[in-house]
Every structure is written in structure tokens, then in C-alpha cells.
Design a protein around this motif. Sequence first.
Motif, mmCIF file in Angstrom:
data_model
loop_
_atom_site.group_PDB
_atom_site.id
_atom_site.type_symbol
_atom_site.label_atom_id
_atom_site.label_comp_id
_atom_site.label_asym_id
_atom_site.label_seq_id
_atom_site.Cartn_x
_atom_site.Cartn_y
_atom_site.Cartn_z
ATOM 1 N N GLU A 11 34.063 -9.909 -13.064
ATOM 2 C CA GLU A 11 35.290 -8.387 -12.679
ATOM 3 C C GLU A 11 35.078 -7.528 -12.138
ATOM 4 O OE1 GLU A 11 34.163 -6.708 -16.682
ATOM 5 O OE2 GLU A 11 36.124 -5.834 -16.346
ATOM 6 N N CYS A 12 33.428 -7.464 -11.906
ATOM 7 C CA CYS A 12 33.892 -6.154 -10.244
ATOM 8 C C CYS A 12 33.962 -6.398 -9.038
ATOM 9 C CB CYS A 12 32.097 -6.187 -10.491
ATOM 10 S SG CYS A 12 31.928 -4.283 -11.024
ATOM 11 N N GLU A 13 33.556 -7.869 -8.942
ATOM 12 C CA GLU A 13 34.236 -8.715 -7.685
ATOM 13 C C GLU A 13 35.856 -8.262 -7.609
ATOM 14 O OE1 GLU A 13 33.595 -12.687 -7.795
ATOM 15 O OE2 GLU A 13 33.810 -12.876 -5.138
ATOM 16 N N ALA A 14 36.419 -9.222 -8.665
ATOM 17 C CA ALA A 14 37.800 -8.978 -8.422
ATOM 18 C C ALA A 14 38.081 -7.514 -8.316
ATOM 19 C CB ALA A 14 38.336 -9.274 -9.676
ATOM 20 N N ASN A 15 37.460 -6.592 -8.942
ATOM 21 C CA ASN A 15 37.935 -4.996 -9.410
ATOM 22 C C ASN A 15 37.840 -4.726 -7.798
ATOM 23 O OD1 ASN A 15 38.702 -5.357 -11.612
ATOM 24 N ND2 ASN A 15 37.355 -3.874 -12.389
ATOM 25 N N ILE A 16 36.878 -4.935 -7.018
ATOM 26 C CA ILE A 16 36.525 -4.841 -5.624
ATOM 27 C C ILE A 16 37.646 -4.614 -4.468
ATOM 28 C CG2 ILE A 16 34.854 -4.366 -4.214
ATOM 29 C CD1 ILE A 16 32.443 -4.996 -5.403
ATOM 30 N N GLN A 17 37.759 -6.252 -4.910
ATOM 31 C CA GLN A 17 38.807 -6.492 -4.673
ATOM 32 C C GLN A 17 40.322 -6.075 -4.046
ATOM 33 O OE1 GLN A 17 39.016 -11.236 -4.633
ATOM 34 N NE2 GLN A 17 40.964 -11.171 -3.371
ATOM 35 N N SER A 18 41.010 -5.898 -5.840
ATOM 36 C CA SER A 18 41.792 -5.411 -5.633
ATOM 37 C C SER A 18 42.286 -3.698 -4.915
ATOM 38 C CB SER A 18 42.311 -5.770 -7.444
ATOM 39 O OG SER A 18 41.629 -4.597 -8.014
ATOM 40 N N THR A 47 36.817 -9.429 0.099
ATOM 41 C CA THR A 47 35.931 -10.035 -0.508
ATOM 42 C C THR A 47 34.543 -10.311 -0.455
ATOM 43 O OG1 THR A 47 36.872 -11.819 0.409
ATOM 44 C CG2 THR A 47 37.910 -11.281 -1.033
ATOM 45 N N ILE A 48 34.055 -10.569 -1.311
ATOM 46 C CA ILE A 48 32.495 -11.422 -0.756
ATOM 47 C C ILE A 48 32.353 -12.584 -0.357
ATOM 48 C CG2 ILE A 48 30.816 -11.474 -1.958
ATOM 49 C CD1 ILE A 48 30.884 -10.047 -4.294
ATOM 50 N N ARG A 49 31.813 -12.427 1.107
ATOM 51 C CA ARG A 49 31.672 -13.046 2.222
ATOM 52 C C ARG A 49 31.019 -14.535 1.847
ATOM 53 N NH1 ARG A 49 36.240 -13.885 2.331
ATOM 54 N NH2 ARG A 49 36.661 -15.846 3.869
ATOM 55 N N CYS A 50 29.982 -14.204 1.426
ATOM 56 C CA CYS A 50 28.663 -15.142 0.965
ATOM 57 C C CYS A 50 27.361 -13.983 0.950
ATOM 58 C CB CYS A 50 28.645 -15.863 2.076
ATOM 59 S SG CYS A 50 27.624 -14.661 2.782
ATOM 60 N N ILE A 51 26.661 -15.061 0.347
ATOM 61 C CA ILE A 51 25.493 -14.311 -0.993
ATOM 62 C C ILE A 51 24.405 -14.299 -0.115
ATOM 63 C CG2 ILE A 51 23.804 -13.936 -2.542
ATOM 64 C CD1 ILE A 51 25.663 -15.340 -4.138
ATOM 65 N N PRO A 52 23.995 -14.041 1.872
ATOM 66 C CA PRO A 52 22.904 -14.245 2.797
ATOM 67 C C PRO A 52 22.055 -14.618 2.172
ATOM 68 C CG PRO A 52 23.488 -11.906 2.662
ATOM 69 C CD PRO A 52 24.370 -12.589 1.634
ATOM 70 N N ARG A 63 21.248 -8.190 -0.937
ATOM 71 C CA ARG A 63 22.686 -7.057 -1.134
ATOM 72 C C ARG A 63 23.880 -8.895 -0.498
ATOM 73 N NH1 ARG A 63 23.459 -1.037 0.857
ATOM 74 N NH2 ARG A 63 21.668 -0.761 1.180
ATOM 75 N N VAL A 64 24.985 -8.472 -0.324
ATOM 76 C CA VAL A 64 26.130 -9.701 0.208
ATOM 77 C C VAL A 64 26.518 -8.106 0.712
ATOM 78 C CG1 VAL A 64 26.422 -10.303 -2.423
ATOM 79 C CG2 VAL A 64 27.550 -8.604 -2.114
ATOM 80 N N VAL A 65 27.590 -9.711 1.314
ATOM 81 C CA VAL A 65 28.519 -9.382 3.008
ATOM 82 C C VAL A 65 30.081 -9.291 2.417
ATOM 83 C CG1 VAL A 65 29.660 -10.231 5.223
ATOM 84 C CG2 VAL A 65 27.662 -10.601 4.150
ATOM 85 N N PHE A 66 30.355 -7.863 2.488
ATOM 86 C CA PHE A 66 31.777 -7.776 2.071
ATOM 87 C C PHE A 66 32.457 -8.285 3.342
ATOM 88 C CE2 PHE A 66 29.983 -5.928 -1.164
ATOM 89 C CZ PHE A 66 30.345 -6.599 -2.957
ATOM 90 N N ALA A 67 34.139 -8.406 2.844
ATOM 91 C CA ALA A 67 34.860 -8.311 4.243
ATOM 92 C C ALA A 67 36.200 -8.759 3.947
ATOM 93 C CB ALA A 67 34.370 -8.965 5.630
ATOM 94 N N LYS A 68 37.098 -7.871 4.800
ATOM 95 C CA LYS A 68 38.787 -8.798 4.758
ATOM 96 C C LYS A 68 39.116 -9.754 5.746
ATOM 97 C CE LYS A 68 40.764 -3.871 4.180
ATOM 98 N NZ LYS A 68 40.504 -3.004 5.103
ATOM 99 N N ALA A 69 39.618 -10.531 4.620
ATOM 100 C CA ALA A 69 39.315 -12.020 5.634
ATOM 101 C C ALA A 69 40.763 -12.771 6.011
ATOM 102 C CB ALA A 69 38.624 -13.126 4.474
ATOM 103 N N TYR A 70 40.659 -13.817 6.712
ATOM 104 C CA TYR A 70 41.576 -14.198 6.856
ATOM 105 C C TYR A 70 41.818 -15.339 6.122
ATOM 106 C CZ TYR A 70 42.312 -12.851 11.660
ATOM 107 O OH TYR A 70 43.305 -11.851 11.952
#
Length: 477
Positions: A433-440, A445-450, A470-477
Motif C-alpha cells: 500500500e505504501c509503495e502504491a501511494n508513494i508512486q501515485s 517506483t521502487i526499482r529494487c531492494i539492493p 533502504r531501497v532504490v526509488f526512481a522514476k522509470a522508463y
Amino acid sequence: MNKLVSQREDFSAWYNNIVLRAGLADYAPVKGCMVIRPYGYGIWENIQSILDKMIKSVGVQNAYFPLFIPESFIHKEKEHLAGFSPELAVVTYGGGKELEEKLVVRPTSETIINAMFSKWIQSFRDLPLLINQWANIVRWEMRTRLFLRTTEFLWQEGHTAHSTHDEASEMTLTMLSIYRDFMQNSLSIPVICGKKTSSQRFAGALETYTLEAMMGDCKALQMGTSHDLGQNFSRAFDITYQTKENKLEYVWQTSWGVSTRLIGAVVMVHGDDDGLVLPPVIAPIQVVIIPIWRGDEKGKIMEAVISLKKRLRDTTGASGLPLRVYVDTREEFTPGFKFNDWEMKGVPLRIEIGPRDIENSTVTIARRDERTRTTVKNSQALDSVVKTLDEIQGNLYLRAKRFMEGNTYTVNDWNQFKQKTGFVLSHWCGSTECEANIQSETNMTIRCIPMDGEEENGSCILCGKPSNRRVVFAKAY
Ligand SMILES: [Zn+2]
């Protein structure tokens, strides 16, 4: 021709422009499809030949499976079906009549390959079974971009079956590290490896590992994936084997792939306002020689050019193969026009030979990456070319790495988070849910859990609940 749009002005327009003007690809008559032109296909062939050897080095064999998959196969693994069904192209007519069973044009080949695996695997002696295919696949995409997301694209897909989960997990990671080596050493692109979150996993996988790279506009591109499929497909396709103890067990599986999208990544990571910049290892032409003459100088100059070309072709580069050399003898264009043209195509090295070079027994060597020109003695040209190509390969990697590191931020505050462009390392509580809210709210988006990330206590960037990495967030293609 119009001047190029600069990266800064409009990265996306710049990208399309470069792909078209460098002659990599063109739009096809069917919307969303692309034609890969010879220069772009030359890059793909170099990618294939290097990666194919690496894949085979761990015991994988190539095979080929059909383009058409019976529709019922796609229905066998529920998550897989749910993940792919909106993108499926389906054939209903063939030979002038309606087909008894519809045929799906492969969006990926897990289902058809596993149907065959269930026939071929009987006993522990048949394992591991390690198969790769180079193929085209079709996913009916709504929004397409040349190389990055097209309705039909080329890729390799590996599919393996093992007797234990440990062995399958190890295979997933072996392929991830082969991809990483290839991307860093051959494409000169640094990548971050990690696991996908459950919402971003491949449809039907237990675990998806990804390689993420930063493009020139600071957005992320997923470069490749490697999946631990567990027993999801072996249960759906009934792939069992007899153990040494005569028990019947389901096999453990993996799948992994990279596609022509890698060519888009090379354009976006290394390109500049004058065009492509290709890493020498995958460049279709590594050295272009441009003869410069006036009037009756032609004979002497061409003699020097042809002799140099021959010597270069007899030389092996870092890949152990002869250097790829091209002589631009077009008489209708000025040297200046040719310089621009080859810069647009991203050829790593340009050698100019003019009247003064003949007099002094020299050649002039220009680097595409740093835009520097040096004059060397003709007798030292070979050594200098080999050494400089090596330097360019390494320099492009370091440049891309510095860029990625310079645009990566460690952020603990939501307001700061919202303002960042690039890779953002933040805590996440693990909830979908948090992941989706952060995206909206942010489009990130969470690119990966490094994988190389260290454990660290913190609180979720959005909800504040505890998190241990920590996870990696970014705007993505
Ligand atoms: Zn949270």
C-alpha cells in the motif's frame, strides 16, 4: 538537416532524433513496431555474440521453440495469465478458416518451453536442463518508444530446470552476475542489482532479480531480469523427475532475459548533443578513416589510407577479434560534413590523413568521447588505436558511474523525497500500500531492494513504520 534538439531542452525528443538520424531504427507501418536498420542491428549482433559465449560458458545450450502457443497453455499458471493477458496478441484465423484453438503469439516462452520440459525430463539424470533461445516476442503495448518498449522486440530468454531449490537459486544469481559483467564491461553501463518488490515481480515468480541503470535524464531503466520460479510452473505443467531414491518430485526452475532495449540504454547513457557515443566493444565500426585531399594529392593519400586500414584490420582489439575499420571515400561530401556524420553515429575513433600527414609520416586521431585530437607517428598508429579504444571503453564506464553517483541521494524526509530527481535511497516499511501511494504521489517506483545494501534501522519515508534497509526509488522508463 535541422539542428538536433539538445538533451537539456527535451531528452525524449533528443532520444528519438538520435535513434532515427544515426540510422539505428525506423518506425514500422504497424503502430508500435520498429524496423531495426543495419547499423542498429550491427550493435545487436555484437551484443549477441559476446553474451551468447557468456551464457554458454555456464553450460546453457541454445534451442528454438515456436512463435505460437496454444491458448490453453497460457491459462495453466494463473498469475502468469493475469500478468500477461492484456498484452497478448491472439491468432484466431489460419489457412482461411477459424482455428479450433486460438493461438497466442508468445509474450515470453515459459509455457511452451515447460510443456516440452515435462516430456523431456523423467529422471534426476536429465537434470539440470539449461536452455536459452534468441527470439522475437510480442507484447501489445499501448505506449511505445523505439527500442525501449515496442510491440515486437528481440531478446534472449533462458529457461532452466533443477533438482533442488538451492541449485535453481544459484542459477538465478549466476545469470544476474553474467548480465552485470556484460553490462559493465561491454556496454560500459554501471548497474544496481537487487530484488523486485512483490508487486513488481515477474508473473509467476517467487523472486525476481533486476539490473537497474541510470539514463542521461536521471530516470531508471530496467536492463534485464532473472527469476527464481520455484515450482510454480513445474506444478502447472507437471514437470516431475524420479529422484535417486525413486521418489517423484517437481523440478525447480529459473528464467532470465535481456532484450534490444539494451541498445536504447546505450543511446541514453552515453549519447550527447552531437549524437551517439558507442562503447568500442559493441560498436559496428570502431575506427573510421577519413582521407583529406585536394586536386592531385588523392593517389598518395589513398595509398597511405589503404595501407593503414590493412594494418588495422590485421590487428586484434581487446575482444581478440580484428578491429572493425571503415574508410569513408565519399567524394560528394566535405571532410567537415563527414566528421559530423560519424560523430552522429558514435564511432569511437576517427583517423584523418591529409597532405601534411603524408609529409610528416603522421596520422591524426580524434576521440568521440572526449572530443580530443592528437597527431601520432604513422609507425605508432596501431598501438595508439588499440590503447585508445581501451581507454574509451573504460572512460565511458567511469563517466556513467560518476553521473549515477552524482545523482543518487540518501533521503530521510518526505518533503525532500518529493523534490528529488535521480536514484533516491530511502527506507520503506515493506507494505504494498505504501509503495502504491508513494508512486501515485511522486511517480517514483521502487526499482529494487539492493543486494549490496547494508542493514540499517530507519523509518518508512511515507508512513514512518520501522524498516531495516533502504531501497532504490526512481522514476522509470
Ligand atoms: Zn510505509
